[in-house]
Design a protein around this motif. Sequence first.
Motif, PDB file in Angstrom:
ATOM      1  N   HIS C 101       0.814  -1.214   0.000  1.00  0.00           N
ATOM      2  CA  HIS C 101       0.000   0.000   0.000  1.00  0.00           C
ATOM      3  C   HIS C 101       0.842   1.257   0.000  1.00  0.00           C
ATOM      4  CE1 HIS C 101      -4.065  -1.635   0.477  1.00  0.00           C
ATOM      5  NE2 HIS C 101      -3.408  -2.674   0.938  1.00  0.00           N
ATOM      6  N   ASP C 111      -0.164  -5.431   3.136  1.00  0.00           N
ATOM      7  CA  ASP C 111      -1.068  -6.394   3.748  1.00  0.00           C
ATOM      8  C   ASP C 111      -0.510  -7.784   3.544  1.00  0.00           C
ATOM      9  OD1 ASP C 111      -2.529  -4.174   4.045  1.00  0.00           O
ATOM     10  OD2 ASP C 111      -4.380  -4.946   3.164  1.00  0.00           O
ATOM     11  N   LEU C 291      -7.002  -6.148   9.968  1.00  0.00           N
ATOM     12  CA  LEU C 291      -7.958  -5.316   9.232  1.00  0.00           C
ATOM     13  C   LEU C 291      -9.299  -5.318   9.956  1.00  0.00           C
ATOM     14  CD1 LEU C 291      -8.561  -3.734   6.564  1.00  0.00           C
ATOM     15  CD2 LEU C 291      -9.476  -5.869   5.702  1.00  0.00           C
ATOM     16  N   ASN C 334     -14.844   2.148   3.871  1.00  0.00           N
ATOM     17  CA  ASN C 334     -13.450   1.733   3.993  1.00  0.00           C
ATOM     18  C   ASN C 334     -13.110   1.353   5.437  1.00  0.00           C
ATOM     19  OD1 ASN C 334     -10.772   1.261   3.674  1.00  0.00           O
ATOM     20  ND2 ASN C 334     -10.212   3.362   3.120  1.00  0.00           N
ATOM     21  N   ARG C 336     -10.696  -0.136   6.562  1.00  0.00           N
ATOM     22  CA  ARG C 336      -9.254  -0.023   6.809  1.00  0.00           C
ATOM     23  C   ARG C 336      -8.903   1.201   7.650  1.00  0.00           C
ATOM     24  NH1 ARG C 336      -4.968  -2.373   3.939  1.00  0.00           N
ATOM     25  NH2 ARG C 336      -3.092  -1.165   4.238  1.00  0.00           N
ATOM     26  N   LYS C 337      -9.712   2.248   7.471  1.00  0.00           N
ATOM     27  CA  LYS C 337      -9.424   3.492   8.185  1.00  0.00           C
ATOM     28  C   LYS C 337      -9.918   3.467   9.630  1.00  0.00           C
ATOM     29  CE  LYS C 337      -9.151   6.844   4.457  1.00  0.00           C
ATOM     30  NZ  LYS C 337      -9.875   7.904   3.747  1.00  0.00           N
ATOM     31  N   ILE C 364      -2.069  -5.954   8.555  1.00  0.00           N
ATOM     32  CA  ILE C 364      -1.598  -4.724   7.911  1.00  0.00           C
ATOM     33  C   ILE C 364      -0.249  -4.402   8.558  1.00  0.00           C
ATOM     34  CG2 ILE C 364      -2.082  -2.319   7.427  1.00  0.00           C
ATOM     35  CD1 ILE C 364      -5.065  -3.010   7.814  1.00  0.00           C
TER      36      ILE C 364
END
Lengths: 142, 80, 400
Positions: C101, C111, C291, C334, C336-337, C364
């Motif tokens: 990423h 990841d 995640l 999202n 992920r945030k 991550i």
Amino acid sequence: MPDHETLPDAPEYDAENPGAEVEYDDDDEPLDLSTDNNAKIIMLGSATDDDSCASFQFENEDHTLGNALRWIIMKNPQVEFCGYSIPHPSEPKMNMRIQTYGEITAKDALIQGLADLRDLCDVVTDKFVAEKERFSVGKQKS
Amino acid sequence: MQRDAYVPPTAGGGAARGGGGYGGGGGGGDIPRQVSMKYLCADCGKSVTINKGDMIRCKECGFRILYKERTKRMVQFEAR
Amino acid sequence: MPLTGLPLAVFVFTTTPARKKVSLCARACNSPHIHRHCTASTAAIFAMAPTKEELERRRIVGVEEERVSNVTSTDFPGHYPGEDHTWNLEEFRKKLKIQIHKANDLDYEFDLIGVDASIANAFRRILISEVPTLAIETVFVHNNTSIVQDEVLAQRLGLVPLRGDKKGFQHLRWLKKNPDEPAVEATDFNTIVMGLKVACTRNHATPATETDPEKLYFNSSVYARDIKFQPQGRQSDWFSGAGEIRPVNPDILLAKMRPGQEIDIEMHCVLGIGQDHAKFSPVATASYRLLPSIKIKQPITGEDAEKFINCFPKGVAEIQTDKKTGQKKAVIVNPRKDTVSREVLRHEELKGKVELGRIRDHFIFSIESTGMYHSDELFLQAVQILKKKCVDFHEKLLES
């Protein structure tokens, strides 16, 4: 503190001929720190007669190898139980107990586990290198 | 490491690091008596040479606090 | 059909049987050897692939209001009747995914999907404490009249990260420091010599009104850039030009001085690992997180939707308006945030409508190098070090 003597001795330095080519490992692997094998492992005296159950003591190892190896040995269907412990925090030792159902010895299971973990590392390396390649190509395009 | 006897910094011995010109071989008691010693003025920073019986006072500015000089010997430390 | 992990040669798959059947059969047979001893016909009953929902359940570590649930991995043979889970390299190769990423030299984020926590943790631990780097180990103080005490200065110097030609580092060897052994001689193979010699003087060119010490004096601040490499023997070949050994960050302030003060120091640098001292650690941080997964169980609409998205960091959830009905509905954009703060679980009106968790095998990874190596090189080295451990013990066991 574990001693980390995993390196070969440096070649003799020829003071009279300082520019001379000396032979040392110069392969392309990143920082080849180790051609020497200083791994120490002993079988503890708690094995069953048929060796299907045994404990091993790894020197200079900790949770890093202990937990990873435990996981992969537990993936072996012949293994009934596998667990590890660090008997004392100030001793750099790791004990691992393996009990099999009897068709293979505990040592076989350990050897198999180490081989599997080694293969796993190769796969991770391959994938990482491939992804790095893909990522850098994608970056150039965009 | 072989530690040699303490060598006080002196006015006469302008030796650099690694032990002065005196007392290298001398054992415990027979370090030659120094007649004069070098100090640093705490106020003006000048070097002050003082003989036995002299006033403890900077000759330049008259300040009465004088510092000893740092040892000329090398000191080894572990960066830990 | 989620039949992964089952040896297809042995089992015959028809339709997906109900879960009840399996527990019955497991009780009757009660052998952990089911995969090996069961005949094809009984295996057919056992060979029940877990349902999609079941697989999904196992994949998530639940984050509840006051506890985390479903923490331990269960992907072992014999854990679920009728399922295999034996280690399979090809299976692993298929499932393992790596996605980069962020790929800066010193800052990497990727990841790692499809490995167990024990493996990911091994990599992380090796990165922090077992990848060798160079650091200042012994400090010889010839003169130090600055106000920073010798031992304090020595400690500061030790923590300065160093870099140099990477190829050159391959020539370096450990300086053995086992107290049982006679001290190994320092050679150009195991010791790098650096010098630091600075004296502060007055700058007479400044006007009398000047108050800034940086202008009033020369060398009023001693920086890491003042540390100079003194190559020994063949080190001048290994580390030449841009590959000279030098501090990664030239602007680290080491000491401050005033006119008349002086620092004259020689330093010996050796290879070491983070386990021994943090100064040898090649990373500032090497960490991973799982995640986050946010599942909306019942539609969250109207005012609740507004409330819902405010429970998460920006960009995690959004409000979507239905084009036909015009109704507002919260959706996850999202995960992920997300920080998995559990704020959403505190609201009565959202109770039962959302499930928080983390995906068990989705790591991550973030690696921040101190500068001697690039972060991607560090990860590859860490994998190699784990591999070397395995190879070494494997060899020793075969010998004995």
